[in-house]
Scaffold this motif. Sequence first.
Motif, PDB file in Angstrom:
ATOM      1  N   TRP A 152       0.808  -1.220   0.000  1.00  0.00           N
ATOM      2  CA  TRP A 152       0.000   0.000   0.000  1.00  0.00           C
ATOM      3  C   TRP A 152       0.841   1.269   0.000  1.00  0.00           C
ATOM      4  CZ3 TRP A 152       1.708   2.445   4.256  1.00  0.00           C
ATOM      5  CH2 TRP A 152       2.117   1.680   5.344  1.00  0.00           C
ATOM      6  N   LEU A 153       2.135   1.148   0.175  1.00  0.00           N
ATOM      7  CA  LEU A 153       2.975   2.336   0.319  1.00  0.00           C
ATOM      8  C   LEU A 153       3.519   2.772  -1.035  1.00  0.00           C
ATOM      9  CD1 LEU A 153       4.120   4.160   2.585  1.00  0.00           C
ATOM     10  CD2 LEU A 153       6.194   2.793   2.484  1.00  0.00           C
ATOM     11  N   PRO A 154       3.269   4.033  -1.446  1.00  0.00           N
ATOM     12  CA  PRO A 154       3.822   4.517  -2.721  1.00  0.00           C
ATOM     13  C   PRO A 154       5.350   4.477  -2.702  1.00  0.00           C
ATOM     14  CG  PRO A 154       2.150   6.034  -1.855  1.00  0.00           C
ATOM     15  CD  PRO A 154       2.441   5.049  -0.767  1.00  0.00           C
ATOM     16  N   LYS A 155       5.947   4.255  -3.858  1.00  0.00           N
ATOM     17  CA  LYS A 155       7.407   4.158  -3.964  1.00  0.00           C
ATOM     18  C   LYS A 155       8.012   5.498  -4.374  1.00  0.00           C
ATOM     19  CE  LYS A 155       6.858  -0.669  -5.321  1.00  0.00           C
ATOM     20  NZ  LYS A 155       6.943  -1.634  -6.437  1.00  0.00           N
ATOM     21  N   LYS A 156       7.493   6.577  -3.844  1.00  0.00           N
ATOM     22  CA  LYS A 156       8.002   7.905  -4.163  1.00  0.00           C
ATOM     23  C   LYS A 156       9.407   8.084  -3.578  1.00  0.00           C
ATOM     24  CE  LYS A 156       3.590  10.389  -4.400  1.00  0.00           C
ATOM     25  NZ  LYS A 156       3.770  10.919  -5.757  1.00  0.00           N
ATOM     26  N   PRO A 157      10.261   8.820  -4.291  1.00  0.00           N
ATOM     27  CA  PRO A 157      11.600   9.057  -3.749  1.00  0.00           C
ATOM     28  C   PRO A 157      11.590   9.674  -2.356  1.00  0.00           C
ATOM     29  CG  PRO A 157      11.551   9.624  -6.075  1.00  0.00           C
ATOM     30  CD  PRO A 157      10.134   9.282  -5.689  1.00  0.00           C
ATOM     31  N   LEU A 158      10.679  10.619  -2.091  1.00  0.00           N
ATOM     32  CA  LEU A 158      10.653  11.250  -0.768  1.00  0.00           C
ATOM     33  C   LEU A 158      10.279  10.243   0.310  1.00  0.00           C
ATOM     34  CD1 LEU A 158      10.843  13.672   1.109  1.00  0.00           C
ATOM     35  CD2 LEU A 158       8.475  14.244   0.507  1.00  0.00           C
ATOM     36  N   ILE A 159       9.337   9.362   0.013  1.00  0.00           N
ATOM     37  CA  ILE A 159       8.947   8.336   0.983  1.00  0.00           C
ATOM     38  C   ILE A 159      10.120   7.394   1.240  1.00  0.00           C
ATOM     39  CG2 ILE A 159       7.488   6.292   1.301  1.00  0.00           C
ATOM     40  CD1 ILE A 159       5.208   7.818   0.034  1.00  0.00           C
ATOM     41  N   CYS A 160      10.799   7.001   0.168  1.00  0.00           N
ATOM     42  CA  CYS A 160      11.938   6.090   0.332  1.00  0.00           C
ATOM     43  C   CYS A 160      13.068   6.766   1.092  1.00  0.00           C
ATOM     44  CB  CYS A 160      12.422   5.613  -1.034  1.00  0.00           C
ATOM     45  SG  CYS A 160      11.188   4.623  -1.914  1.00  0.00           S
ATOM     46  N   GLN A 161      13.279   8.060   0.834  1.00  0.00           N
ATOM     47  CA  GLN A 161      14.302   8.795   1.578  1.00  0.00           C
ATOM     48  C   GLN A 161      13.952   8.846   3.060  1.00  0.00           C
ATOM     49  OE1 GLN A 161      14.325  13.011   1.056  1.00  0.00           O
ATOM     50  NE2 GLN A 161      16.488  13.239   1.565  1.00  0.00           N
ATOM     51  N   THR A 162      12.688   9.087   3.352  1.00  0.00           N
ATOM     52  CA  THR A 162      12.243   9.135   4.748  1.00  0.00           C
ATOM     53  C   THR A 162      12.487   7.801   5.438  1.00  0.00           C
ATOM     54  OG1 THR A 162      10.531  10.734   4.122  1.00  0.00           O
ATOM     55  CG2 THR A 162      10.291   9.642   6.260  1.00  0.00           C
ATOM     56  N   ILE A 163      12.208   6.709   4.735  1.00  0.00           N
ATOM     57  CA  ILE A 163      12.431   5.376   5.292  1.00  0.00           C
ATOM     58  C   ILE A 163      13.917   5.137   5.529  1.00  0.00           C
ATOM     59  CG2 ILE A 163      12.267   2.904   4.797  1.00  0.00           C
ATOM     60  CD1 ILE A 163       9.673   3.556   3.255  1.00  0.00           C
ATOM     61  N   ALA A 164      14.741   5.571   4.574  1.00  0.00           N
ATOM     62  CA  ALA A 164      16.187   5.332   4.673  1.00  0.00           C
ATOM     63  C   ALA A 164      16.799   6.024   5.878  1.00  0.00           C
ATOM     64  CB  ALA A 164      16.878   5.799   3.391  1.00  0.00           C
ATOM     65  N   LEU A 165      16.139   7.078   6.383  1.00  0.00           N
ATOM     66  CA  LEU A 165      16.674   7.828   7.514  1.00  0.00           C
ATOM     67  C   LEU A 165      16.187   7.296   8.861  1.00  0.00           C
ATOM     68  CD1 LEU A 165      16.314  11.416   6.002  1.00  0.00           C
ATOM     69  CD2 LEU A 165      18.423  10.129   6.330  1.00  0.00           C
ATOM     70  N   LEU A 166      15.358   6.250   8.831  1.00  0.00           N
ATOM     71  CA  LEU A 166      14.854   5.672  10.074  1.00  0.00           C
ATOM     72  C   LEU A 166      15.897   4.740  10.694  1.00  0.00           C
ATOM     73  CD1 LEU A 166      11.222   4.737   8.947  1.00  0.00           C
ATOM     74  CD2 LEU A 166      11.890   6.706  10.343  1.00  0.00           C
ATOM     75  N   SER A 167      15.890   4.680  12.002  1.00  0.00           N
ATOM     76  CA  SER A 167      16.750   3.724  12.690  1.00  0.00           C
ATOM     77  C   SER A 167      16.163   2.320  12.565  1.00  0.00           C
ATOM     78  CB  SER A 167      16.871   4.092  14.173  1.00  0.00           C
ATOM     79  OG  SER A 167      15.614   3.923  14.830  1.00  0.00           O
ATOM     80  N   ASP A 168      16.963   1.303  12.882  1.00  0.00           N
ATOM     81  CA  ASP A 168      16.472  -0.074  12.825  1.00  0.00           C
ATOM     82  C   ASP A 168      15.265  -0.259  13.730  1.00  0.00           C
ATOM     83  OD1 ASP A 168      18.461  -0.682  11.050  1.00  0.00           O
ATOM     84  OD2 ASP A 168      19.791  -1.591  12.531  1.00  0.00           O
ATOM     85  N   GLU A 169      15.322   0.368  14.897  1.00  0.00           N
ATOM     86  CA  GLU A 169      14.203   0.247  15.835  1.00  0.00           C
ATOM     87  C   GLU A 169      12.943   0.889  15.263  1.00  0.00           C
ATOM     88  OE1 GLU A 169      13.041   1.536  20.435  1.00  0.00           O
ATOM     89  OE2 GLU A 169      15.085   1.815  19.677  1.00  0.00           O
ATOM     90  N   GLU A 170      13.107   2.074  14.664  1.00  0.00           N
ATOM     91  CA  GLU A 170      11.946   2.756  14.077  1.00  0.00           C
ATOM     92  C   GLU A 170      11.377   1.963  12.907  1.00  0.00           C
ATOM     93  OE1 GLU A 170      12.983   7.460  14.892  1.00  0.00           O
ATOM     94  OE2 GLU A 170      14.000   6.393  13.268  1.00  0.00           O
ATOM     95  N   LEU A 171      12.261   1.371  12.098  1.00  0.00           N
ATOM     96  CA  LEU A 171      11.786   0.555  10.981  1.00  0.00           C
ATOM     97  C   LEU A 171      10.934  -0.604  11.473  1.00  0.00           C
ATOM     98  CD1 LEU A 171      14.934   0.361   8.673  1.00  0.00           C
ATOM     99  CD2 LEU A 171      12.701   1.262   8.043  1.00  0.00           C
ATOM    100  N   GLY A 172      11.443  -1.304  12.476  1.00  0.00           N
ATOM    101  CA  GLY A 172      10.702  -2.430  13.014  1.00  0.00           C
ATOM    102  C   GLY A 172       9.367  -2.021  13.592  1.00  0.00           C
ATOM    103  N   GLN A 173       9.347  -0.843  14.210  1.00  0.00           N
ATOM    104  CA  GLN A 173       8.122  -0.363  14.843  1.00  0.00           C
ATOM    105  C   GLN A 173       7.101   0.109  13.811  1.00  0.00           C
ATOM    106  OE1 GLN A 173       8.948   2.762  17.606  1.00  0.00           O
ATOM    107  NE2 GLN A 173       6.873   2.870  18.387  1.00  0.00           N
ATOM    108  N   MET A 174       7.577   0.843  12.808  1.00  0.00           N
ATOM    109  CA  MET A 174       6.648   1.474  11.865  1.00  0.00           C
ATOM    110  C   MET A 174       6.122   0.517  10.811  1.00  0.00           C
ATOM    111  SD  MET A 174       8.219   5.252  11.226  1.00  0.00           S
ATOM    112  CE  MET A 174       8.574   6.351  12.613  1.00  0.00           C
ATOM    113  N   PHE A 175       6.851  -0.565  10.554  1.00  0.00           N
ATOM    114  CA  PHE A 175       6.413  -1.484   9.508  1.00  0.00           C
ATOM    115  C   PHE A 175       6.093  -2.873  10.048  1.00  0.00           C
ATOM    116  CE2 PHE A 175       8.760   1.758   7.182  1.00  0.00           C
ATOM    117  CZ  PHE A 175       7.802   2.096   6.232  1.00  0.00           C
TER     118      PHE A 175
END
Length: 744
Positions: free
Chosen positions: A351-374
């Motif tokens: 469901w998540l668009p593959k926009k560059p800004l969205i991907c950039q935002t994801i790339a700046l997340l910590s491992d903990e934030e990634l696990g929590q948000m997804f």
Amino acid sequence: MVEQRWRLLEEQVRGIAALIFGKPCQPQRIAGVNFDGVIEVSELETVVIEISKQNDLDKVRQGITRLTLARQALANDGVLVRGYIILSREPTQSMLDAAATAKVIVASVSQFAALFFEFPRYKDARLSASFGSSIDPITGKADKVRYVPVTYMRVDNGGDVSVSEIANMLLSGTNIVLLGEYGSGKSRCIREVFSYLSDHWDLTFQFPYAVNLRECWGLDRGDEIIRRGAHLLGLDDLAPATVRAYNRDSLVLLLDGFDELGSQSWSTDESRLRQLRARALAGVKDAITKTGSGCLVAGREHYFSSTEEMLSALGLSEGRTVILQSKDQFTDEELEQYFDVAGLAIDLPTWLPKKPLICQTIALLSDEELGQMFSIQSEGVEFWNHFIRVVCQRDARINAFFDPNTIYRVFVALSRITRRRPSNIGPISQRDLQDAFEAVVGQLPVEEASAMLQRLPSLGRIGAESQDRQFVDMFILDGLRAKDVASLVNVDELQRQRAFAEAWVNPLEPLGQAILAADLKDRVDQFRQIAVRSTAANNPTLSCDILASICRADIASADFQGLVISGGAFTELTLNDTPIANVTISDSTIEHLVLPNSPPPNVLIQKSLAEKVSGAASFSGLPPWVHLESVDRFDSVQTVALIRKAGLSPAHEILVGILKKTFKQKGAGRKEEALLRGFGSGSSKKIAGAVLGLLMREDILDRHKGDEGWIYSPSRNQTARVSTLLDQLRSSRDDLWTAVERLN
């Protein structure tokens, strides 16, 4: 491949000299000696240049001797000679000492070029600063993530072009307009074009000059924009040289954000808005029309009402201009490469668009934030909340007059307007923009406010000739609608009544429901009361949103105390998560109805339409409390993959798979290995064994020993029972279904 302006060193140096001194530089014979370049600056001054590819002291000494002869010869005519020896590489100290004694300048080509424009110093300063919105969206500093090569689409169907191809078009004198939605990588494209041209300036003697137009409000002339670009980098001493290079057509202008200059007043009249946009871009138009070099200018594609208006406002001719489109989303290959560069191993939710800004935002997340948000439990809620903050903070940096909260609240107000529009995402008129701003700020938009409204991220024009906007990103819009509903418990009674009186036609989608569910789980009773009041008024879809969201909330159960919804609309109504009770739905439309494993108390769905039903395989499989007049499609469970998509528990997946293979496929029996293929190993294998044991105890399956292990055969007297169970799925009341549930 960058084309060399000068194919020979001599030709290159003569071109540089002509730019430095503003006069032609030609080979000439003086006092019987041939010199590579001579410039008659005035009647009293001549510049004489010796050019050598050989970087050795003897060659420099020979040049000094030749220049001394020329100096002596012209001195007899009262002409002063300035002598230069230009080498392909930087001179050694001994060369410098020898030249200094004879009052001759010895330098490399780059050092000589710096007399015209000290580009290496500008290049270093520019690359250290931000390019438009190519920034870390949290800190606002320059984006440091390595570039992933992408292509840009020609709108004239000329195919896709790369950064290097864009650079070469600019060097050939072609003007380029780069259009794209928010976060699609326009600024990053300009940064990469700048880097490419910077790496080859000594071959072309064309200097890329990148300006963030957001920093050029109120500038009416091109030279003012050029000076501003140097001033903001702290290079005031280079400003005269940059203007000189611009005037001599040696700057390749890279102008980012024509939509960020904005108009100086507000109007809902289209012809008036054209005039305001043209006035705001007067300096950009002057800069472009007065340069003979190629120019790249970028901005959001919805800013102008038409291509003709855009070309006119920017001072571009159709014949010399190529219009490019920045692609909204990464391809799968580009996405994988982007995350590889960022050092991440992640699969984006579908469901998540593959926009560059969205991907950039994801790339700046910590491992903990990634696990929590997804996580599965998050359903994207935490990431949406994070991303909308990023978008609003990013846009607020463009204009200091607006804080992120104001932009966010205007967004929410606009999302409410789309609830009543037949196309779901718009249209949003200029009057709607004005009304939303006035509702949030308390006054009509003037001056800089109009610019913010014209370029809000995620809004695009509905057509080339229309000034009306629409949301281009349902990911953002759905969450904003959810936040609008969530705010109803905090606003005053008058604002609530306005919402009740509106006939919404566009319900929340699953992401919006999940976002609202997270916000309402501690205030379920307050929202239940809002649902009662809204359906009693004129807005049953608001009630549908609340009901569907409560069904997703992380709560034990929800009693709706006799709520009746008539004439509403659901995108998805999922009844297999949170147990609910005491609600009636009639004359409504449901895009996707997900049935529970057991009947909820005093819940009735009647005289309604469904596009898809999960948990039943046919009309005969619908439970008695569900009366649908039409269903476009039921869950298909013909394969293991489709069984899993039906949302069944692991044990029920295995049960349905085994029954399908034994009762619905040809053949007298199935080997155990074939019967269990596709259901994995470990705990699934243990559950499968228990399911097989249960089926044999119920006399649904028989087994006998074959040559290669156990063979399982269906008991044909159980065919009717199995068919009913496969039709009903989660609504089945068969003891077998209940017994299998206990195996999970």
